[in-house]
Scaffold this motif. Sequence first.
Motif, PDB file in Angstrom:
ATOM      1  N   GLU A  21       0.829  -1.204   0.000  1.00 27.14           N
ATOM      2  CA  GLU A  21       0.000   0.000   0.000  1.00 27.14           C
ATOM      3  C   GLU A  21       0.864   1.256   0.000  1.00 27.14           C
ATOM      4  OE1 GLU A  21      -3.452   0.315   0.279  1.00 27.14           O
ATOM      5  OE2 GLU A  21      -3.684  -1.821  -0.088  1.00 27.14           O
ATOM      6  N   ASP A  22       1.722   1.389   0.995  1.00 27.11           N
ATOM      7  CA  ASP A  22       2.568   2.571   1.120  1.00 27.11           C
ATOM      8  C   ASP A  22       4.030   2.147   1.157  1.00 27.11           C
ATOM      9  OD1 ASP A  22       0.114   3.800   3.327  1.00 27.11           O
ATOM     10  OD2 ASP A  22       0.444   4.456   1.279  1.00 27.11           O
ATOM     11  N   GLY A  23       4.431   1.342   0.225  1.00 27.54           N
ATOM     12  CA  GLY A  23       5.797   0.853   0.193  1.00 27.54           C
ATOM     13  C   GLY A  23       6.767   1.938  -0.228  1.00 27.54           C
ATOM     14  N   PRO A  24       8.041   1.617  -0.197  1.00 26.48           N
ATOM     15  CA  PRO A  24       9.055   2.614  -0.586  1.00 26.48           C
ATOM     16  C   PRO A  24       9.005   2.882  -2.091  1.00 26.48           C
ATOM     17  CG  PRO A  24      10.077   0.497  -0.125  1.00 26.48           C
ATOM     18  CD  PRO A  24       8.627   0.369   0.239  1.00 26.48           C
ATOM     19  N   LYS A  25       8.556   4.071  -2.443  1.00 27.29           N
ATOM     20  CA  LYS A  25       8.418   4.422  -3.857  1.00 27.29           C
ATOM     21  C   LYS A  25       9.779   4.549  -4.537  1.00 27.29           C
ATOM     22  CE  LYS A  25       3.940   4.918  -3.807  1.00 27.29           C
ATOM     23  NZ  LYS A  25       3.069   4.010  -4.482  1.00 27.29           N
ATOM     24  N   ILE A  26      10.792   4.985  -3.793  1.00 26.17           N
ATOM     25  CA  ILE A  26      12.110   5.172  -4.391  1.00 26.17           C
ATOM     26  C   ILE A  26      12.680   3.849  -4.869  1.00 26.17           C
ATOM     27  CG2 ILE A  26      13.338   5.046  -2.187  1.00 26.17           C
ATOM     28  CD1 ILE A  26      14.275   7.351  -5.078  1.00 26.17           C
ATOM     29  N   LEU A  27      12.419   2.776  -4.136  1.00 25.63           N
ATOM     30  CA  LEU A  27      12.900   1.460  -4.547  1.00 25.63           C
ATOM     31  C   LEU A  27      12.262   1.038  -5.862  1.00 25.63           C
ATOM     32  CD1 LEU A  27      14.577  -1.049  -3.874  1.00 25.63           C
ATOM     33  CD2 LEU A  27      12.591  -1.920  -2.630  1.00 25.63           C
ATOM     34  N   HIS A  29      11.170   3.032  -8.216  1.00 28.61           N
ATOM     35  CA  HIS A  29      11.725   3.861  -9.283  1.00 28.61           C
ATOM     36  C   HIS A  29      13.132   3.396  -9.664  1.00 28.61           C
ATOM     37  CE1 HIS A  29       8.519   6.733  -9.617  1.00 28.61           C
ATOM     38  NE2 HIS A  29       8.496   6.872  -8.302  1.00 28.61           N
ATOM     39  N   VAL A  30      13.947   3.093  -8.664  1.00 27.08           N
ATOM     40  CA  VAL A  30      15.314   2.643  -8.942  1.00 27.08           C
ATOM     41  C   VAL A  30      15.294   1.323  -9.700  1.00 27.08           C
ATOM     42  CG1 VAL A  30      17.424   1.800  -7.843  1.00 27.08           C
ATOM     43  CG2 VAL A  30      16.358   3.899  -7.030  1.00 27.08           C
ATOM     44  N   LEU A  31      14.468   0.384  -9.258  1.00 28.00           N
ATOM     45  CA  LEU A  31      14.396  -0.904  -9.956  1.00 28.00           C
ATOM     46  C   LEU A  31      13.841  -0.750 -11.371  1.00 28.00           C
ATOM     47  CD1 LEU A  31      13.169  -3.259  -7.100  1.00 28.00           C
ATOM     48  CD2 LEU A  31      15.446  -3.126  -8.102  1.00 28.00           C
ATOM     49  N   GLY A  32      12.886   0.145 -11.540  1.00 27.93           N
ATOM     50  CA  GLY A  32      12.330   0.383 -12.873  1.00 27.93           C
ATOM     51  C   GLY A  32      13.358   0.962 -13.828  1.00 27.93           C
ATOM     52  N   TRP A  33      14.099   1.969 -13.362  1.00 26.61           N
ATOM     53  CA  TRP A  33      15.111   2.573 -14.221  1.00 26.61           C
ATOM     54  C   TRP A  33      16.273   1.608 -14.472  1.00 26.61           C
ATOM     55  CZ3 TRP A  33      14.395   6.099 -17.553  1.00 26.61           C
ATOM     56  CH2 TRP A  33      13.419   7.063 -17.348  1.00 26.61           C
ATOM     57  N   THR A  34      16.579   0.765 -13.493  1.00 28.12           N
ATOM     58  CA  THR A  34      17.620  -0.246 -13.705  1.00 28.12           C
ATOM     59  C   THR A  34      17.203  -1.206 -14.808  1.00 28.12           C
ATOM     60  OG1 THR A  34      18.256  -0.070 -11.391  1.00 28.12           O
ATOM     61  CG2 THR A  34      19.002  -2.016 -12.568  1.00 28.12           C
ATOM     62  N   LEU A  35      15.945  -1.599 -14.797  1.00 26.66           N
ATOM     63  CA  LEU A  35      15.440  -2.477 -15.852  1.00 26.66           C
ATOM     64  C   LEU A  35      15.521  -1.807 -17.219  1.00 26.66           C
ATOM     65  CD1 LEU A  35      14.025  -5.114 -16.663  1.00 26.66           C
ATOM     66  CD2 LEU A  35      11.860  -3.944 -16.238  1.00 26.66           C
ATOM     67  N   VAL A  36      15.200  -0.526 -17.279  1.00 22.62           N
ATOM     68  CA  VAL A  36      15.268   0.207 -18.543  1.00 22.62           C
ATOM     69  C   VAL A  36      16.699   0.257 -19.063  1.00 22.62           C
ATOM     70  CG1 VAL A  36      15.024   2.517 -19.563  1.00 22.62           C
ATOM     71  CG2 VAL A  36      13.199   1.569 -18.135  1.00 22.62           C
ATOM     72  N   VAL A  37      17.647   0.535 -18.188  1.00 22.93           N
ATOM     73  CA  VAL A  37      19.049   0.635 -18.601  1.00 22.93           C
ATOM     74  C   VAL A  37      19.577  -0.723 -19.057  1.00 22.93           C
ATOM     75  CG1 VAL A  37      21.386   1.082 -17.749  1.00 22.93           C
ATOM     76  CG2 VAL A  37      19.525   2.656 -17.195  1.00 22.93           C
ATOM     77  N   VAL A  38      19.252  -1.771 -18.316  1.00 18.71           N
ATOM     78  CA  VAL A  38      19.712  -3.118 -18.690  1.00 18.71           C
ATOM     79  C   VAL A  38      19.115  -3.521 -20.029  1.00 18.71           C
ATOM     80  CG1 VAL A  38      19.555  -5.562 -18.056  1.00 18.71           C
ATOM     81  CG2 VAL A  38      20.186  -3.860 -16.345  1.00 18.71           C
ATOM     82  N   LEU A  39      17.853  -3.219 -20.246  1.00 19.97           N
ATOM     83  CA  LEU A  39      17.222  -3.546 -21.526  1.00 19.97           C
ATOM     84  C   LEU A  39      17.865  -2.761 -22.664  1.00 19.97           C
ATOM     85  CD1 LEU A  39      14.961  -5.183 -22.818  1.00 19.97           C
ATOM     86  CD2 LEU A  39      13.464  -3.238 -22.468  1.00 19.97           C
ATOM     87  N   ALA A  40      18.184  -1.492 -22.440  1.00 20.61           N
ATOM     88  CA  ALA A  40      18.844  -0.689 -23.465  1.00 20.61           C
ATOM     89  C   ALA A  40      20.221  -1.231 -23.788  1.00 20.61           C
ATOM     90  CB  ALA A  40      18.934   0.762 -23.009  1.00 20.61           C
TER      91      ALA A  40
END
Length: 49
Positions: A21-27, A29-40
């Motif tokens: 519900e109110d988890g760490p949003k920064i985590l 975002h970091v995991l999402g951007w890491t996935l984007v960079v790895v995919l690129a």
Amino acid sequence: MTATAAEKSTHARRARTGGPEDGPKILEHVLGWTLVVVLAMLVTQVGLL
């Protein structure tokens, strides 16, 4: 129970996904951007770009 009340309670039960519900949003975002960079990096290494 009226039709509207039944519809609201059904919708409320369906809307919950079981995620945090109110988890760490920064985590997230970091995991999402890491996935984007790895995919690129993968796309450029394979030569699809």
